[in-house]
Design an enzyme around this catalytic site. Structure first.
Site, PDB file in Angstrom:
ATOM      1  N   ASP A 209       0.821  -1.218   0.000  1.00 32.55           N
ATOM      2  CA  ASP A 209       0.000   0.000   0.000  1.00 32.55           C
ATOM      3  C   ASP A 209       0.856   1.269   0.000  1.00 32.55           C
ATOM      4  O   ASP A 209       0.414   2.321  -0.416  1.00 32.55           O
ATOM      5  CB  ASP A 209      -0.922  -0.027   1.235  1.00 32.55           C
ATOM      6  N   LEU A 290      -6.596   6.892   2.904  1.00 33.19           N
ATOM      7  CA  LEU A 290      -6.792   7.906   1.853  1.00 33.19           C
ATOM      8  C   LEU A 290      -5.644   7.951   0.855  1.00 33.19           C
ATOM      9  O   LEU A 290      -5.614   8.807  -0.018  1.00 33.19           O
ATOM     10  CB  LEU A 290      -6.948   9.292   2.499  1.00 33.19           C
ATOM     11  N   ARG A 291      -4.698   7.009   0.998  1.00 33.48           N
ATOM     12  CA  ARG A 291      -3.539   7.046   0.112  1.00 33.48           C
ATOM     13  C   ARG A 291      -3.946   6.879  -1.355  1.00 33.48           C
ATOM     14  O   ARG A 291      -3.400   7.501  -2.243  1.00 33.48           O
ATOM     15  CB  ARG A 291      -2.547   5.968   0.534  1.00 33.48           C
ATOM     16  N   GLY A 292      -4.934   6.024  -1.595  1.00 31.50           N
ATOM     17  CA  GLY A 292      -5.400   5.787  -2.963  1.00 31.50           C
ATOM     18  C   GLY A 292      -5.941   7.053  -3.608  1.00 31.50           C
ATOM     19  O   GLY A 292      -5.635   7.361  -4.766  1.00 31.50           O
TER      20      GLY A 292
END
Length: 359
Positions: A209, A290-292
């Site tokens: 991720d 919220l990285r995506g």
């Protein structure tokens, strides 16, 4: 009278040109976007053996324009950006000591699988520190990679602790080494590129991720393309100089395009409606954190800049969203649907493209 031997005009080892690489568009795009905006967070390349992963990454590093660095500085310090300077260079500036500036190629550092933490992060010579009262620091691979590319082949076989260290440095842009109460830190902002073969084991989801983009590459199946790749390779091996000269105009054009994109990037904007839709896709796919969302926004902006535009389009998002999200989906061992297809399906539904295709 003895004849003096002339040094060869080009002593640098020639690298296979980036623009000569056939196919693997997904991997090439992911790498270029990371060079335009290193804050995307690197790229994980998963695919079959012998598909040109290492060749492509070395070719990209060779393609990039030279950077200005402070002479004799082990950290490739930027003479103008305080965030990319070592403490010694910053002290020199504060004392108004003039800096000697030189140009050098963007560093490309290979991380060997058997590397120790000391080799990666650097070491502090405690004896020297105690006897002479100076911070004696021996820089590691992270120092060498500052402002460049750090490449880890077979990253899925690397010790998890080392992967953690690499990802922390890549995210923060700094490397800190502490030993016996002595602490030293230096800039370590680089594009982290990992590659691996899925047959040799997956990377833990929490580590996967942390990579910005995830490119999948496969062996080229079309016989004509395979023949073209083999012929190009033998042509390069037989006369590297001539082969590189043939691709020089394309190399220079791509280099110029990347430089322009880096300059244009701060002006690129993405509409609020599109940002909402990106987050809707992430939500529909049940992506953790919220990285995506952040990476998709950044990658879409970098792509718009690469194509010389200051406004992100739906097509920009379509081209990057699979790269940004496919490795963030929760794995269901019973599900046979490929994660990239799931991302595309969710994107089409949220952006209303399925309806358009049906009519």
């Amino acid at each position: 009278m003895t004849a003096t031997l002339q040094a060869p005009p080009k002593t640098r080892r020639l690298i296979f040109p980036f623009t000569a690489i056939v196919g693997q568009e997904e991997m090439k795009l992911a790498l270029i976007l990371n060079v335009i905006d290193p804050k995307i967070g690197g790229v994980m390349i998963m695919g079959d053996r012998g598909t040109g992963k290492s060749t492509t990454i070395r070719a990209l590093a060779d393609l990039l324009p030279e950077i200005e660095v402070v002479a004799d500085d082990p950290f490739n310090s930027d003479p103008y950006d305080p965030d990319l300077m070592s403490d010694r260079v910053r002290e020199q500036l504060e004392k108004q000591i003039p800096l000697q500036i030189v140009k050098k190629k963007v560093p490309m550092v290979d991380l060997p699988l058997g590397a120790t933490e000391d080799r990666v992060c650097g070491t502090i010579d405690i004896e020297k520190a105690l006897s002479e009262g100076v911070k004696a620091f021996e820089p590691g691979l992270l120092a060498k990679a500052n402002r460049g590319i750090l490449y880890v082949d077979e990253v899925n076989l690397l010790d998890d602790h080392l992967v953690d260290v690499l990802l922390d440095s890549a995210a923060s842009g700094w490397n800190t080494v502490e030993r016996e109460g002595i602490s030293i830190r230096h800039p370590a902002r680089f594009v982290l590129v990992g590659s691996g073969n899925p047959e040799e084991g997956e990377l833990r989801p929490q580590l996967l991720d942390r990579f910005g983009l995830h490119a999948e590459i496969h062996t080229v199946k079309e016989p004509a393309l395979r023949v073209q790749i083999v012929e190009q390779r033998s042509e390069f091996d037989s006369n590297p100089q001539k082969f590189c000269e043939k691709y020089q105009p394309e190399q220079e054009a791509l280099q110029e395009k990347i430089i322009n994109a880096q300059k244009l990037l701060p002006q690129v904007e993405i509409d609020y409606d599109l940002r909402i839709k990106i987050s809707e896709v992430c939500s529909a796919l049940d992506v953790d954190g919220l990285r995506g969302d952040i990476v998709t926004n950044r990658a879409a902006k970098a792509l718009a800049a690469f194509e010389g535009r200051t406004t992100v389009t739906v097509d920009d998002i379509r081209r990057v969203i699979t790269l940004a999200l496919r490795h963030r989906l929760r794995k269901d061992p019973l599900e046979s649907i490929e994660s990239g297809y799931k991302v595309e399906k969710a994107f089409s539904r949220v952006f209303g493209l399925e309806v358009l295709q049906e009519n």
